[in-house]
Every structure is written in C-alpha cells, then in structure tokens.
Design a protein around this motif. Structure first.
Motif, PDB file in Angstrom:
ATOM      1  N   GLU A 174       0.831  -1.211   0.000  1.00 45.36           N
ATOM      2  CA  GLU A 174       0.000   0.000   0.000  1.00 45.36           C
ATOM      3  C   GLU A 174       0.864   1.259   0.000  1.00 45.36           C
ATOM      4  N   ARG A 175       0.532   2.175  -0.910  1.00 43.36           N
ATOM      5  CA  ARG A 175       1.176   3.491  -0.969  1.00 43.36           C
ATOM      6  C   ARG A 175       0.100   4.532  -0.750  1.00 43.36           C
ATOM      7  N   ARG A 176       0.460   5.552   0.008  1.00 40.30           N
ATOM      8  CA  ARG A 176      -0.529   6.564   0.345  1.00 40.30           C
ATOM      9  C   ARG A 176       0.118   7.938   0.377  1.00 40.30           C
ATOM     10  N   ARG A 177      -0.595   8.921  -0.172  1.00 42.55           N
ATOM     11  CA  ARG A 177      -0.121  10.307  -0.075  1.00 42.55           C
ATOM     12  C   ARG A 177      -0.562  10.835   1.279  1.00 42.55           C
ATOM     13  N   LEU A 178       0.417  11.249   2.082  1.00 36.23           N
ATOM     14  CA  LEU A 178       0.140  11.685   3.448  1.00 36.23           C
ATOM     15  C   LEU A 178      -0.270  13.154   3.507  1.00 36.23           C
ATOM     16  N   THR A 179       0.321  13.995   2.673  1.00 34.45           N
ATOM     17  CA  THR A 179       0.037  15.432   2.720  1.00 34.45           C
ATOM     18  C   THR A 179      -0.571  15.895   1.406  1.00 34.45           C
ATOM     19  N   VAL A 180      -1.410  16.908   1.507  1.00 32.41           N
ATOM     20  CA  VAL A 180      -2.008  17.543   0.332  1.00 32.41           C
ATOM     21  C   VAL A 180      -2.026  19.039   0.624  1.00 32.41           C
ATOM     22  N   ARG A 181      -1.080  19.768   0.050  1.00 31.10           N
ATOM     23  CA  ARG A 181      -1.004  21.213   0.273  1.00 31.10           C
ATOM     24  C   ARG A 181      -0.740  21.900  -1.054  1.00 31.10           C
ATOM     25  N   THR A 182      -1.361  23.037  -1.266  1.00 28.75           N
ATOM     26  CA  THR A 182      -1.220  23.777  -2.513  1.00 28.75           C
ATOM     27  C   THR A 182       0.232  24.057  -2.848  1.00 28.75           C
ATOM     28  N   GLU A 183       1.014  24.432  -1.846  1.00 23.20           N
ATOM     29  CA  GLU A 183       2.418  24.793  -2.065  1.00 23.20           C
ATOM     30  C   GLU A 183       3.356  23.595  -1.986  1.00 23.20           C
ATOM     31  N   GLY A 184       2.822  22.412  -1.719  1.00 18.51           N
ATOM     32  CA  GLY A 184       3.654  21.224  -1.598  1.00 18.51           C
ATOM     33  C   GLY A 184       4.231  21.088  -0.196  1.00 18.51           C
ATOM     34  N   THR A 185       4.862  19.959   0.055  1.00 17.53           N
ATOM     35  CA  THR A 185       5.387  19.654   1.389  1.00 17.53           C
ATOM     36  C   THR A 185       6.716  18.936   1.280  1.00 17.53           C
ATOM     37  N   GLY A 186       7.670  19.374   2.058  1.00 14.34           N
ATOM     38  CA  GLY A 186       8.865  18.583   2.282  1.00 14.34           C
ATOM     39  C   GLY A 186       9.975  18.630   1.272  1.00 14.34           C
ATOM     40  N   TYR A 187       9.929  19.482   0.267  1.00  8.47           N
ATOM     41  CA  TYR A 187      11.010  19.456  -0.723  1.00  8.47           C
ATOM     42  C   TYR A 187      12.327  19.936  -0.116  1.00  8.47           C
ATOM     43  N   ARG A 188      12.299  21.004   0.648  1.00  3.47           N
ATOM     44  CA  ARG A 188      13.520  21.529   1.259  1.00  3.47           C
ATOM     45  C   ARG A 188      13.834  20.847   2.588  1.00  3.47           C
ATOM     46  N   VAL A 189      12.794  20.437   3.315  1.00  2.00           N
ATOM     47  CA  VAL A 189      12.970  19.781   4.611  1.00  2.00           C
ATOM     48  C   VAL A 189      12.289  18.415   4.515  1.00  2.00           C
ATOM     49  N   PRO A 190      13.065  17.355   4.338  1.00  2.00           N
ATOM     50  CA  PRO A 190      12.450  16.040   4.102  1.00  2.00           C
ATOM     51  C   PRO A 190      11.707  15.488   5.309  1.00  2.00           C
ATOM     52  N   ALA A 191      10.696  14.673   5.029  1.00  2.00           N
ATOM     53  CA  ALA A 191       9.940  13.991   6.080  1.00  2.00           C
ATOM     54  C   ALA A 191      10.799  12.879   6.667  1.00  2.00           C
ATOM     55  N   ARG A 192      10.496  12.514   7.900  1.00  2.00           N
ATOM     56  CA  ARG A 192      11.258  11.474   8.598  1.00  2.00           C
ATOM     57  C   ARG A 192      10.315  10.491   9.267  1.00  2.00           C
ATOM     58  N   LEU A 193      10.735   9.258   9.378  1.00  2.00           N
ATOM     59  CA  LEU A 193       9.982   8.220  10.082  1.00  2.00           C
ATOM     60  C   LEU A 193      10.555   8.019  11.473  1.00  2.00           C
ATOM     61  N   GLU A 194       9.673   7.798  12.457  1.00  2.00           N
ATOM     62  CA  GLU A 194      10.150   7.440  13.781  1.00  2.00           C
ATOM     63  C   GLU A 194      10.819   6.072  13.703  1.00  2.00           C
TER      64      GLU A 194
END
Length: 198
Positions: free
Chosen positions: A63-83
């Motif tokens: 399963e693949r899922r898009r976690l964020t939906v924002r007009t300006e996008g999310t995480g390109y400069r500051v990547p997401a991290r997993l615990e």
C-alpha cells in the motif's frame, strides 16, 4: 543530394516538442527512507500530483498513500522522517512554502495529526533527530540564532543548545545517549565543525 522529408504524424500523436518537454515534466520520486527498526515502512516525496508531497509505502502490503495535500507542496527543502518504529511520520509544516514553520507528527496509516512543540514559535528547520522515546528539534530564528530542543511526549520542550551562529542537528547514536551537532560557532558556516553532545 536528396533529403527525405519526415513522415506526417498520426493525428493523435503529440508533437516532438511536447515529448521533449514531457521528459522534464515527468513525475519525480525522491530516494526513500525507512524506519530504523521496521524497514518495511518507507517514506518518500513525489511530485506526481503536481507538487512535492509526502508519501508512505508499506512494503508488507504494497500500500502506498499520499500523506500530505497542500497547494504549495510539502517537504522538498525539509524532508519527512519516520520514527524509529515506523509508526509515525514527521513532516515540516511551513506557511505557504516559506520554510518558516513547525514539525507535524502523523500516524503512518493516516489521521492522528499533531503539531509538535506547538508552544515554540515557527522557525526555520535546523534538523530533526528521532529516537524511540524523544525527538531533537533544531530551529533557527533571526533574532535568536540556532537552538536545539529535546521533545518528549507529555513534557514541555527543553532547550539543550543555543548559539547566535548557525548549526543543525545531525542524528542520534544507536543507544540514543548522544547526538551530533554540526555548528559554525567559529564563524564559518560553510566549513562547519562537529560536536557530539550527551
């Protein structure tokens, strides 16, 4: 010398220029990262929706899922991290993509979204290190400089570091007793020094 003219295209085929542009507009996916203690849980960024957004991938189920939906996008400069256990994803919520924001923690499966260290003012990210029972949040603000906060569930954030020069949190040691900080206390932000902190 004779030259042959190119054959006419099929009516439905896109022109060559459009194909050329499509190569550069093709969706991109960043290199995935996985949870330290559960490598079957993966997080990555993709711009398949038109903007870079945080996606999760459970390799056990596919399963693949898009976690964020924002007009300006999310995480390109500051990547997401997993615990470390893969149960939660941290992503940086900046106002309209201006890079000034706060970290958000969200369940890998979706829902349960919370702003972490909400009592701290929005700041530029100066790194994030996740351990099994705490997080280290690096922040940078113009008048304050760079600070690092220890964040534990149910406790107020505790400042561990503050300096006028730039710095950033690296990662936590495997036994979670120390972390690395790259800093420019000596005044040279291009050639930083490293410090191990307990």
């Amino acid at each position: 010398m004779t030259t042959s003219l190119p054959r006419e295209r099929d009516a439905g085929a896109p022109p060559a220029q459009a194909r050329w542009r499509q190569r550069f507009r093709a969706p991109r996916i960043t290199f995935p990262t996985w949870a330290r203690d559960d490598p079957e849980r993966v997080v990555f960024l993709s711009n398949a929706s038109g903007t870079f957004e945080v996606h999760t991938w459970d390799r056990r189920t596919g399963e693949r899922r898009r976690l964020t939906v924002r007009t300006e996008g999310t995480g390109y400069r500051v990547p997401a991290r997993l615990e470390t256990d893969g149960r939660h994803v941290w992503w940086f919520d900046d106002a309209k993509g201006n890079e000034l924001g706060q970290w958000v923690r969200e369940a890998f499966a979706g829902g349960d979204r919370r702003r972490m260290a909400a009592d701290l003012e929005p700041a530029y990210s100066a790194g994030l290190a996740l351990a099994s029972a705490f997080a280290l949040i690096g922040r940078s603000r113009g008048g304050e400089g760079t600070s690092v906060y220890l964040v534990r569930e149910g406790e107020a954030p505790r400042r561990l570091y503050l300096h006028a020069q730039s710095a950033s949190v690296g990662d936590v040691s495997r036994d979670e007793s120390m972390f690395v900080l790259s800093h420019s206390e000596h005044g040279d932000s291009r050639n930083r020094a490293l410090r191990i902190m307990d």
